[in-house]
Design an enzyme around this catalytic site. Sequence first.
Site, PDB file in Angstrom:
ATOM      1  N   HIS A   1       9.164   2.819  -0.179  1.00 36.54           N
ATOM      2  CA  HIS A   1      10.199   2.206   0.655  1.00 36.54           C
ATOM      3  C   HIS A   1      11.489   2.993   0.457  1.00 36.54           C
ATOM      4  O   HIS A   1      12.041   2.994  -0.655  1.00 36.54           O
ATOM      5  CB  HIS A   1      10.413   0.745   0.246  1.00 36.54           C
ATOM      6  CG  HIS A   1       9.187  -0.087   0.420  1.00 36.54           C
ATOM      7  ND1 HIS A   1       8.910  -0.789   1.572  1.00 36.54           N
ATOM      8  CD2 HIS A   1       8.126  -0.299  -0.401  1.00 36.54           C
ATOM      9  CE1 HIS A   1       7.739  -1.399   1.459  1.00 36.54           C
ATOM     10  NE2 HIS A   1       7.247  -1.117   0.266  1.00 36.54           N
ATOM     11  N   LEU A   2      11.939   3.649   1.511  1.00 35.17           N
ATOM     12  CA  LEU A   2      13.158   4.458   1.397  1.00 35.17           C
ATOM     13  C   LEU A   2      14.384   3.734   1.938  1.00 35.17           C
ATOM     14  O   LEU A   2      15.503   4.202   1.754  1.00 35.17           O
ATOM     15  CB  LEU A   2      12.983   5.794   2.137  1.00 35.17           C
ATOM     16  CG  LEU A   2      11.945   6.758   1.552  1.00 35.17           C
ATOM     17  CD1 LEU A   2      11.852   8.025   2.405  1.00 35.17           C
ATOM     18  CD2 LEU A   2      12.285   7.130   0.104  1.00 35.17           C
ATOM     19  N   ARG A   3      14.174   2.612   2.648  1.00 32.96           N
ATOM     20  CA  ARG A   3      15.278   1.840   3.245  1.00 32.96           C
ATOM     21  C   ARG A   3      16.077   2.699   4.225  1.00 32.96           C
ATOM     22  O   ARG A   3      15.584   3.682   4.746  1.00 32.96           O
ATOM     23  CB  ARG A   3      16.198   1.244   2.152  1.00 32.96           C
ATOM     24  CG  ARG A   3      15.458   0.525   1.020  1.00 32.96           C
ATOM     25  CD  ARG A   3      14.629  -0.639   1.475  1.00 32.96           C
ATOM     26  NE  ARG A   3      14.200  -1.466   0.347  1.00 32.96           N
ATOM     27  CZ  ARG A   3      13.077  -2.177   0.324  1.00 32.96           C
ATOM     28  NH1 ARG A   3      12.234  -2.145   1.336  1.00 32.96           N
ATOM     29  NH2 ARG A   3      12.780  -2.917  -0.718  1.00 32.96           N
TER      30      ARG A   3
ATOM     31  N   LYS B   1       0.980   0.249   9.587  1.00 33.20           N
ATOM     32  CA  LYS B   1       0.997  -0.663   8.445  1.00 33.20           C
ATOM     33  C   LYS B   1       0.839  -2.109   8.889  1.00 33.20           C
ATOM     34  O   LYS B   1       1.558  -2.590   9.763  1.00 33.20           O
ATOM     35  CB  LYS B   1       2.334  -0.496   7.694  1.00 33.20           C
ATOM     36  CG  LYS B   1       2.512  -1.417   6.498  1.00 33.20           C
ATOM     37  CD  LYS B   1       1.551  -1.084   5.371  1.00 33.20           C
ATOM     38  CE  LYS B   1       1.520  -2.149   4.290  1.00 33.20           C
ATOM     39  NZ  LYS B   1       2.484  -1.938   3.234  1.00 33.20           N
TER      40      LYS B   1
ATOM     41  N   ASP C   1       4.976   2.381  -4.276  1.00 35.24           N
ATOM     42  CA  ASP C   1       5.560   1.135  -3.774  1.00 35.24           C
ATOM     43  C   ASP C   1       6.943   0.924  -4.380  1.00 35.24           C
ATOM     44  O   ASP C   1       7.356  -0.221  -4.616  1.00 35.24           O
ATOM     45  CB  ASP C   1       4.657  -0.072  -4.026  1.00 35.24           C
ATOM     46  CG  ASP C   1       5.067  -1.274  -3.188  1.00 35.24           C
ATOM     47  OD1 ASP C   1       5.843  -1.099  -2.232  1.00 35.24           O
ATOM     48  OD2 ASP C   1       4.639  -2.388  -3.500  1.00 35.24           O
TER      49      ASP C   1
ATOM     50  N   HIS D   1       2.971   5.763  -0.672  1.00 38.02           N
ATOM     51  CA  HIS D   1       3.515   4.435  -0.287  1.00 38.02           C
ATOM     52  C   HIS D   1       4.895   4.289  -0.919  1.00 38.02           C
ATOM     53  O   HIS D   1       5.012   4.044  -2.116  1.00 38.02           O
ATOM     54  CB  HIS D   1       2.593   3.312  -0.784  1.00 38.02           C
ATOM     55  CG  HIS D   1       3.079   1.935  -0.442  1.00 38.02           C
ATOM     56  ND1 HIS D   1       2.259   0.974   0.106  1.00 38.02           N
ATOM     57  CD2 HIS D   1       4.290   1.337  -0.563  1.00 38.02           C
ATOM     58  CE1 HIS D   1       2.933  -0.139   0.309  1.00 38.02           C
ATOM     59  NE2 HIS D   1       4.185   0.055  -0.109  1.00 38.02           N
TER      60      HIS D   1
ATOM     61  N   ALA E   1      11.349  -9.443  -3.715  1.00 40.13           N
ATOM     62  CA  ALA E   1      10.235  -8.770  -4.389  1.00 40.13           C
ATOM     63  C   ALA E   1      10.400  -7.272  -4.247  1.00 40.13           C
ATOM     64  O   ALA E   1      10.729  -6.775  -3.168  1.00 40.13           O
ATOM     65  CB  ALA E   1       8.920  -9.206  -3.758  1.00 40.13           C
TER      66      ALA E   1
ATOM     67  N   HIS F   1      -1.386  -0.702  -2.870  1.00 38.74           N
ATOM     68  CA  HIS F   1      -0.933  -1.301  -4.133  1.00 38.74           C
ATOM     69  C   HIS F   1      -1.904  -2.356  -4.662  1.00 38.74           C
ATOM     70  O   HIS F   1      -1.557  -3.532  -4.796  1.00 38.74           O
ATOM     71  CB  HIS F   1       0.491  -1.864  -4.031  1.00 38.74           C
ATOM     72  CG  HIS F   1       0.805  -2.637  -2.767  1.00 38.74           C
ATOM     73  ND1 HIS F   1       0.070  -3.708  -2.354  1.00 38.74           N
ATOM     74  CD2 HIS F   1       1.780  -2.475  -1.846  1.00 38.74           C
ATOM     75  CE1 HIS F   1       0.594  -4.179  -1.236  1.00 38.74           C
ATOM     76  NE2 HIS F   1       1.625  -3.438  -0.907  1.00 38.74           N
TER      77      HIS F   1
ATOM     78  N   ASN G   1       9.044  -1.209   6.949  1.00 42.55           N
ATOM     79  CA  ASN G   1       9.578  -2.588   6.941  1.00 42.55           C
ATOM     80  C   ASN G   1      11.091  -2.613   6.811  1.00 42.55           C
ATOM     81  O   ASN G   1      11.655  -3.245   5.921  1.00 42.55           O
ATOM     82  CB  ASN G   1       8.908  -3.441   5.860  1.00 42.55           C
ATOM     83  CG  ASN G   1       9.186  -2.967   4.451  1.00 42.55           C
ATOM     84  OD1 ASN G   1       9.413  -1.781   4.222  1.00 42.55           O
ATOM     85  ND2 ASN G   1       9.188  -3.887   3.503  1.00 42.55           N
TER      86      ASN G   1
ATOM     87  N   HIS H   1      15.950  -2.930  -4.258  1.00 46.72           N
ATOM     88  CA  HIS H   1      16.813  -4.025  -3.795  1.00 46.72           C
ATOM     89  C   HIS H   1      18.038  -4.017  -4.698  1.00 46.72           C
ATOM     90  O   HIS H   1      17.903  -3.811  -5.913  1.00 46.72           O
ATOM     91  CB  HIS H   1      16.118  -5.387  -3.949  1.00 46.72           C
ATOM     92  CG  HIS H   1      14.946  -5.572  -3.034  1.00 46.72           C
ATOM     93  ND1 HIS H   1      15.066  -5.961  -1.720  1.00 46.72           N
ATOM     94  CD2 HIS H   1      13.622  -5.421  -3.246  1.00 46.72           C
ATOM     95  CE1 HIS H   1      13.858  -6.043  -1.159  1.00 46.72           C
ATOM     96  NE2 HIS H   1      12.971  -5.712  -2.069  1.00 46.72           N
TER      97      HIS H   1
ATOM     98  N   HIS I   1      -1.335  -4.333   3.594  1.00 43.69           N
ATOM     99  CA  HIS I   1      -0.823  -5.197   2.533  1.00 43.69           C
ATOM    100  C   HIS I   1      -1.895  -6.272   2.384  1.00 43.69           C
ATOM    101  O   HIS I   1      -1.961  -7.211   3.180  1.00 43.69           O
ATOM    102  CB  HIS I   1       0.536  -5.793   2.908  1.00 43.69           C
ATOM    103  CG  HIS I   1       1.097  -6.624   1.798  1.00 43.69           C
ATOM    104  ND1 HIS I   1       2.174  -6.246   1.050  1.00 43.69           N
ATOM    105  CD2 HIS I   1       0.680  -7.813   1.285  1.00 43.69           C
ATOM    106  CE1 HIS I   1       2.404  -7.164   0.115  1.00 43.69           C
ATOM    107  NE2 HIS I   1       1.521  -8.125   0.250  1.00 43.69           N
TER     108      HIS I   1
END
Length: 368
Positions: A39-41, A123, A271, A37, A287, A198, A65, A275, A160
């Site tokens: 987030h690579l953006r 997801k 996770d 899990h 978050a 998570h 996302n 940001h 989630h």
Amino acid sequence: MSPRLGGSARPPVAAGCDRKPPGPVAHLSLARPDDWHVHLRDGAILAAVLPDTARRFARAIVMPNLDPPVRTVAEALAYRARILAALPAHARFEPLMTLYLTEATPVAEIARAHASGVIHAVKYYPAGATTNAAFGVRDLTRCYPVLAAMERHDLPLLLHGEVTDPAVDVFDREAVFLERHLAPLLRAFPGLRIVLEHITTRAAAQFVSEGPDTLAATITAHHVLLDRNALFEGGLRPHHYCRPLLKRADHRAALIAAATGGSPKFFLGTDSAPHLRHAKESDCGCAGIYTAHAALELYAEVFEQARALDRLEAFASINGADFYGLPRNEDRITLVREPWRVPPTIPAGRGVLVPLRAGEAIAWRLAG
Ligand code: NCD
Ligand code: ZN
């Protein structure tokens, strides 16, 4: 395939000796782990964070996302190509793509996803629960035809697991999700593989432990390292703010017990959610905690404190692959017990990230 714990051979130090010789340098060799899990953006942030993940992990389940989210096979293939193009030269890393479930996801998209060979899960975000969740699901029963297709094609559902009901206290939203949504989901789709992502509570760890074999969970490094006091340590600490929120110390203890307890139902999912600093240090901050810079090293600290370093390999490198039905990685990596200092910031695009442990030490470092 078992982890090898080693140390340099040094004679034991006599009690009372006031000259402290350098301690033995422990090292830990384990099969290369995967991150189930992350987030690579996209764009400049992707370019900045991807080397951290690719250096440690063979594969990662890449969250969809983005803004706008990755909702179709075509979008996932295009995103995958951008990730591969952003990889450092000679990096061997396989992004495992996911689709973002909406109430408008066509049933036919599931067969296409399965046939693509590169999409490994779908997801579920409850609408509005977290970053870029505006397109998420309001009524999960509207997605039941899509979930039935996932069950037929054996495509896992990633949850989630929080309700968004404003009447439910924000610290209770995971526990309420278990009874309100997860229990009916398991009854309706007994063949659907589900990962509760998570997890943050004793209730979730227990629910997964006692659930069917089709149900597993990921556990982040920050939820086993920190409890909710970390949000207010000396003042408001936005870099410890993530969803689901950090919980009380007793929940953290339950998560450590789940991660280190040897059950194949629990596996590593960082996770890691970057940001830029200005988006975190704001009157309405985002978050997400960035941990990819030291993901495995942070888990090693927790497993060492729990005297369970011999179980890190199953958690990080075996259980997830087995659950997803993917081959276990054959190459190995080595962690060395040698403290290093995390930089205060990491450049990313036109800004900086503030990583977990910024400016402080981490006990383990990755060799090579
Ligand atoms: C994630 C993000 O920033 O994309 N944030 C987080 O706090 N974990 C979204 C998510 O996984 O909920
Ligand atoms: Zn996430």
